[in-house]
Design an enzyme around this catalytic site. Sequence first.
Site, PDB file in Angstrom:
ATOM      1  CG  ASP A 137      -0.302  -0.544   2.483  1.00  0.00           C
ATOM      2  OD1 ASP A 137       0.921  -0.365   2.650  1.00  0.00           O
ATOM      3  OD2 ASP A 137      -1.010  -1.151   3.301  1.00  0.00           O
ATOM      4  CG  HIS A 153      -6.268  -3.105   9.058  1.00  0.00           C
ATOM      5  ND1 HIS A 153      -6.313  -2.421  10.248  1.00  0.00           N
ATOM      6  CD2 HIS A 153      -5.109  -2.745   8.461  1.00  0.00           C
ATOM      7  CE1 HIS A 153      -5.230  -1.681  10.369  1.00  0.00           C
ATOM      8  NE2 HIS A 153      -4.475  -1.851   9.306  1.00  0.00           N
ATOM      9  CD  GLU A 158      -9.429   1.391   7.343  1.00  0.00           C
ATOM     10  OE1 GLU A 158      -8.726   1.949   8.180  1.00  0.00           O
ATOM     11  OE2 GLU A 158     -10.295   1.977   6.672  1.00  0.00           O
ATOM     12  CG  ASP A 187      -8.878  -2.785  12.472  1.00  0.00           C
ATOM     13  OD1 ASP A 187      -7.829  -3.299  12.027  1.00  0.00           O
ATOM     14  OD2 ASP A 187      -9.404  -1.769  11.976  1.00  0.00           O
TER      15      ASP A 187
END
Length: 277
Positions: free
Chosen positions: A72, A143, A148, A141
């Site tokens: 990313d 991801h 996400e 979380d």
Amino acid sequence: MRLVILEDYDLASEWAAKYIRNRIVQARPSADRYFTLGLPTGSTPLGCYKKLIEYYKNGDISFKYVKTFNMDEYVGLPRDHPESYHSYMWNNFFKHIDINPANAHILDGNAADLQKECDTFEQKIADAGGIDLFVGGIGPDGHIAFNEPGSSLVSRTRVKTLAQDTILANARFFGNDLSKVPTMTLTVGVGTVMDAREVMILITGAHKAFALYKAIEEGVNHMWTVSAFQQHPRTIFVCDEDATLELRVKTVKYFKGLMHVHNKLVDPMHSVKDYKD
């Protein structure tokens, strides 16, 4: 699926680096057949990169015939900004090894046509023959990359708007000035990573423990995108003891009982000095 449990962060980083080293050496890459490696950023892989640099300097591995594809990059952040993933990769890894800069692929968050940049990135992966080994980290979380909670588990490389929680969490990297935090990224999709022939996910620290529990002890769930890799035929989760705190005792005991098998995967191998181009 394998779960490799090491005592602490440093040992987990070393195990992961040895695994990557062995995979590259085993592949015997050449000018005709490159090894393709997917790579993450963040704090978790830093120890792994440090070890890989050490192995390169010792002559145990070469990246001359390795192509890398990063997960990313932020949208709109100058490439030379200290928090860009271009800067991260070059400062923490690429400039210390013998990789050809043309073979280190990172999404361009300043491209004129962002979706075209994403589509081109997917095509570059395909043209390289796909990813041999995709290494990833996760957020608390669950991801992976910037996929996400709620992301499609068959998603491809795309433009992604960041959740407010992510923007707030990233503010510490930008002097706690929310106005300076990028709100969009370019990211590979879950499906992009799933297409790799092998996936290794690094999970360390007690703050990742619930995410690891969701990743391997519950079902596949798009609210915990890392859980998708239960369905990959060759996934290795590499973690430290702290990351196992939410797992059932029998789960930890089962996978620790396999460590004698897992450790054979990182046994010393012939170095790059032992074969010709």
